[in-house]
Design a protein around this motif. Structure first.
Motif, PDB file in Angstrom:
ATOM      1  N   ILE A 188       0.844  -1.207   0.000  1.00 30.93           N
ATOM      2  CA  ILE A 188       0.000   0.000   0.000  1.00 30.93           C
ATOM      3  C   ILE A 188       0.872   1.247   0.000  1.00 30.93           C
ATOM      4  CG2 ILE A 188      -1.676   1.324   1.367  1.00 30.93           C
ATOM      5  CD1 ILE A 188      -2.758  -1.346   2.402  1.00 30.93           C
ATOM      6  N   VAL A 189       0.486   2.218  -0.846  1.00 31.27           N
ATOM      7  CA  VAL A 189       1.101   3.548  -0.796  1.00 31.27           C
ATOM      8  C   VAL A 189       0.006   4.524  -0.385  1.00 31.27           C
ATOM      9  CG1 VAL A 189       2.114   5.403  -2.165  1.00 31.27           C
ATOM     10  CG2 VAL A 189       2.809   3.045  -2.577  1.00 31.27           C
ATOM     11  N   GLN A 190       0.270   5.286   0.683  1.00 29.79           N
ATOM     12  CA  GLN A 190      -0.731   6.241   1.168  1.00 29.79           C
ATOM     13  C   GLN A 190      -0.415   7.641   0.667  1.00 29.79           C
ATOM     14  OE1 GLN A 190      -2.766   6.054   4.547  1.00 29.79           O
ATOM     15  NE2 GLN A 190      -2.177   4.016   5.244  1.00 29.79           N
ATOM     16  N   VAL A 191      -1.402   8.318   0.135  1.00 27.11           N
ATOM     17  CA  VAL A 191      -1.232   9.723  -0.296  1.00 27.11           C
ATOM     18  C   VAL A 191      -2.283  10.586   0.397  1.00 27.11           C
ATOM     19  CG1 VAL A 191      -0.255   9.036  -2.527  1.00 27.11           C
ATOM     20  CG2 VAL A 191      -2.704   9.483  -2.337  1.00 27.11           C
ATOM     21  N   ASN A 192      -2.126  11.911   0.272  1.00 35.07           N
ATOM     22  CA  ASN A 192      -2.989  12.824   1.024  1.00 35.07           C
ATOM     23  C   ASN A 192      -4.276  13.215   0.333  1.00 35.07           C
ATOM     24  OD1 ASN A 192      -1.456  13.118   3.398  1.00 35.07           O
ATOM     25  ND2 ASN A 192      -0.027  14.431   2.274  1.00 35.07           N
ATOM     26  N   ASP A 193      -4.289  13.188  -0.999  1.00 33.36           N
ATOM     27  CA  ASP A 193      -5.483  13.661  -1.705  1.00 33.36           C
ATOM     28  C   ASP A 193      -5.736  12.826  -2.952  1.00 33.36           C
ATOM     29  OD1 ASP A 193      -4.196  15.166  -4.125  1.00 33.36           O
ATOM     30  OD2 ASP A 193      -3.049  15.738  -2.342  1.00 33.36           O
ATOM     31  N   SER A 194      -6.950  12.935  -3.462  1.00 30.26           N
ATOM     32  CA  SER A 194      -7.348  12.077  -4.586  1.00 30.26           C
ATOM     33  C   SER A 194      -6.577  12.401  -5.856  1.00 30.26           C
ATOM     34  CB  SER A 194      -8.853  12.188  -4.837  1.00 30.26           C
ATOM     35  OG  SER A 194      -9.556  11.544  -3.795  1.00 30.26           O
ATOM     36  N   THR A 195      -6.292  13.676  -6.083  1.00 31.35           N
ATOM     37  CA  THR A 195      -5.549  14.059  -7.288  1.00 31.35           C
ATOM     38  C   THR A 195      -4.203  13.330  -7.345  1.00 31.35           C
ATOM     39  OG1 THR A 195      -6.560  16.224  -6.984  1.00 31.35           O
ATOM     40  CG2 THR A 195      -4.856  16.067  -8.661  1.00 31.35           C
ATOM     41  N   SER A 196      -3.466  13.320  -6.231  1.00 28.84           N
ATOM     42  CA  SER A 196      -2.169  12.628  -6.176  1.00 28.84           C
ATOM     43  C   SER A 196      -2.341  11.131  -6.375  1.00 28.84           C
ATOM     44  CB  SER A 196      -1.472  12.841  -4.837  1.00 28.84           C
ATOM     45  OG  SER A 196      -1.546  14.170  -4.429  1.00 28.84           O
ATOM     46  N   MET A 197      -3.410  10.604  -5.807  1.00 27.05           N
ATOM     47  CA  MET A 197      -3.660   9.160  -5.940  1.00 27.05           C
ATOM     48  C   MET A 197      -3.921   8.799  -7.409  1.00 27.05           C
ATOM     49  SD  MET A 197      -6.474   6.863  -3.900  1.00 27.05           S
ATOM     50  CE  MET A 197      -7.905   7.782  -4.443  1.00 27.05           C
ATOM     51  N   PHE A 198      -4.689   9.610  -8.099  1.00 27.83           N
ATOM     52  CA  PHE A 198      -4.970   9.335  -9.522  1.00 27.83           C
ATOM     53  C   PHE A 198      -3.669   9.402 -10.330  1.00 27.83           C
ATOM     54  CE2 PHE A 198      -9.452  11.425  -8.966  1.00 27.83           C
ATOM     55  CZ  PHE A 198      -9.818  10.397  -8.121  1.00 27.83           C
ATOM     56  N   GLN A 199      -2.828  10.390 -10.016  1.00 23.43           N
ATOM     57  CA  GLN A 199      -1.560  10.547 -10.733  1.00 23.43           C
ATOM     58  C   GLN A 199      -0.636   9.354 -10.519  1.00 23.43           C
ATOM     59  OE1 GLN A 199      -1.040  12.468 -13.143  1.00 23.43           O
ATOM     60  NE2 GLN A 199      -2.968  13.534 -12.771  1.00 23.43           N
ATOM     61  N   GLU A 200      -0.611   8.841  -9.289  1.00 26.05           N
ATOM     62  CA  GLU A 200       0.211   7.655  -8.973  1.00 26.05           C
ATOM     63  C   GLU A 200      -0.012   6.540  -9.987  1.00 26.05           C
ATOM     64  OE1 GLU A 200       2.046   5.965  -6.200  1.00 26.05           O
ATOM     65  OE2 GLU A 200       2.749   8.001  -5.876  1.00 26.05           O
ATOM     66  N   VAL A 201      -1.267   6.303 -10.306  1.00 26.45           N
ATOM     67  CA  VAL A 201      -1.597   5.182 -11.197  1.00 26.45           C
ATOM     68  C   VAL A 201      -1.499   5.599 -12.662  1.00 26.45           C
ATOM     69  CG1 VAL A 201      -3.380   3.497 -11.819  1.00 26.45           C
ATOM     70  CG2 VAL A 201      -2.986   4.078  -9.413  1.00 26.45           C
ATOM     71  N   ALA A 202      -1.919   6.815 -12.967  1.00 26.40           N
ATOM     72  CA  ALA A 202      -1.809   7.299 -14.350  1.00 26.40           C
ATOM     73  C   ALA A 202      -0.342   7.319 -14.793  1.00 26.40           C
ATOM     74  CB  ALA A 202      -2.445   8.682 -14.472  1.00 26.40           C
ATOM     75  N   ASN A 203       0.561   7.668 -13.853  1.00 25.80           N
ATOM     76  CA  ASN A 203       2.004   7.714 -14.139  1.00 25.80           C
ATOM     77  C   ASN A 203       2.672   6.348 -14.101  1.00 25.80           C
ATOM     78  OD1 ASN A 203       1.829  10.466 -14.087  1.00 25.80           O
ATOM     79  ND2 ASN A 203       2.599  10.695 -11.990  1.00 25.80           N
ATOM     80  N   GLY A 204       1.977   5.363 -13.580  1.00 26.05           N
ATOM     81  CA  GLY A 204       2.558   4.035 -13.455  1.00 26.05           C
ATOM     82  C   GLY A 204       3.406   3.846 -12.201  1.00 26.05           C
ATOM     83  N   THR A 205       3.380   4.792 -11.275  1.00 26.91           N
ATOM     84  CA  THR A 205       4.126   4.652 -10.022  1.00 26.91           C
ATOM     85  C   THR A 205       3.483   3.577  -9.146  1.00 26.91           C
ATOM     86  OG1 THR A 205       4.424   7.039 -10.173  1.00 26.91           O
ATOM     87  CG2 THR A 205       5.208   5.988  -8.159  1.00 26.91           C
ATOM     88  N   SER A 206       2.154   3.543  -9.137  1.00 33.42           N
ATOM     89  CA  SER A 206       1.420   2.464  -8.465  1.00 33.42           C
ATOM     90  C   SER A 206       0.602   1.721  -9.512  1.00 33.42           C
ATOM     91  CB  SER A 206       0.484   3.032  -7.394  1.00 33.42           C
ATOM     92  OG  SER A 206       1.222   3.577  -6.325  1.00 33.42           O
ATOM     93  N   ASP A 207       0.253   0.460  -9.203  1.00 34.90           N
ATOM     94  CA  ASP A 207      -0.467  -0.367 -10.185  1.00 34.90           C
ATOM     95  C   ASP A 207      -1.972  -0.168 -10.158  1.00 34.90           C
ATOM     96  OD1 ASP A 207       1.873  -2.006 -11.096  1.00 34.90           O
ATOM     97  OD2 ASP A 207       1.936  -2.476  -8.955  1.00 34.90           O
TER      98      ASP A 207
END
Ligand code: GLN
Length: 231
Positions: free
Chosen positions: A140-159
């Motif tokens: 699990i990777v925890q982030v502070n807001d939804s925008t960052s969470m969406f970017q994590e996956v859009a960028n391929g940093t998280s699956d």
């Protein structure tokens, strides 16, 4: 309208950014939650001031007396009911698993072994991810807001990520976010407006009365269709 304001301005915690429930446009906050709480306050004759913050800070801020009310796409849960009282439910939601657009490898929780799942701190999504982590074997990777969470996956940093389906569906439809929902919905829940448990029965009654009045008058449907189109 129903009586006079006693001059108190109620501080209302909202999520920093959680369209279509709350988002900033220029200097203004907009969204279903923002319009609902404004309309409830107007109907019930009280004043409010919006206070945007990271979702995970909202219940602590209620407990610290820094907020009187929270409306933040907040799901009604038994855990939260230990510290807050919720209004009547005002919106049906629940969690979905989300991956990058075009990812055909992950179609359900079963495909997450060894993968990384991004979640937003303090949410039902984070809770779900934590509870099922050992069963499915992801990190699990925890982030502070939804925008960052969406970017994590859009960028391929998280699956993958876990988010409320109305929110992620809206984000995908409104922007060129390269994400897709996969599999069945993970659960179902309802959003409620929260006040600190204890001495806020009068305020909670006003909130429920206001909400009922908006449903009765058609204003509630009007607010929803402003952001979601005709349902
Ligand atoms: N509905 C989810 C929850 O209550 C997410 C809320 C949010 O991210 N603003 O935890």
């Amino acid at each position: 309208g129903n009586g006079d304001s006693d001059g108190k301005v109620y501080k209302v915690g909202i999520d920093t950014t959680y369209p279509p429930f709350e988002f900033q446009e220029g200097d203004d906050y907009k969204g279903i939650d923002v319009d609902l709480i404004n309309a409830i306050a107007e109907d019930q004759g009280f004043e409010i001031e919006l206070s945007p913050m990271d979702f995970s800070g909202i219940i602590p801020a209620l407990q610290a007396g820094e907020l009187d009310i929270a409306i933040a796409g907040m799901s009604i849960t038994d855990d939260r009911k230990k510290v807050v009282n919720f209004s009547d439910p005002y919106f049906e939601a629940g969690l979905s698993l989300v991956v990058a657009d075009g990812n055909s490898e992950i179609t359900s929780l079963e495909d997450l072994k060894g993968k990384t799942v991004a979640v937003k701190k303090g949410t039902t999504g984070a809770n779900f991810a934590e509870e099922n982590k050992d069963k499915y074997g992801y990190d699990i990777v925890q982030v502070n807001d939804s925008t960052s969470m969406f970017q994590e996956v859009a960028n391929g940093t998280s699956d993958a990520l876990i988010e409320d389906y109305p929110v992620i569906s809206y984000a995908i439809a409104q922007s060129d976010l390269k994400l897709q929902l996969v599999g069945d919905r993970l659960n179902g829940d309802n959003y409620g407006i929260a006040v600190l448990k204890g001495e806020n029965d009068e305020l909670l009654k006003k909130i429920n009365d206001g909400l009922a009045a908006l449903k009765e008058s058609g204003k509630y449907d009007e607010i929803l269709s402003t952001y979601l189109g005709e349902q």
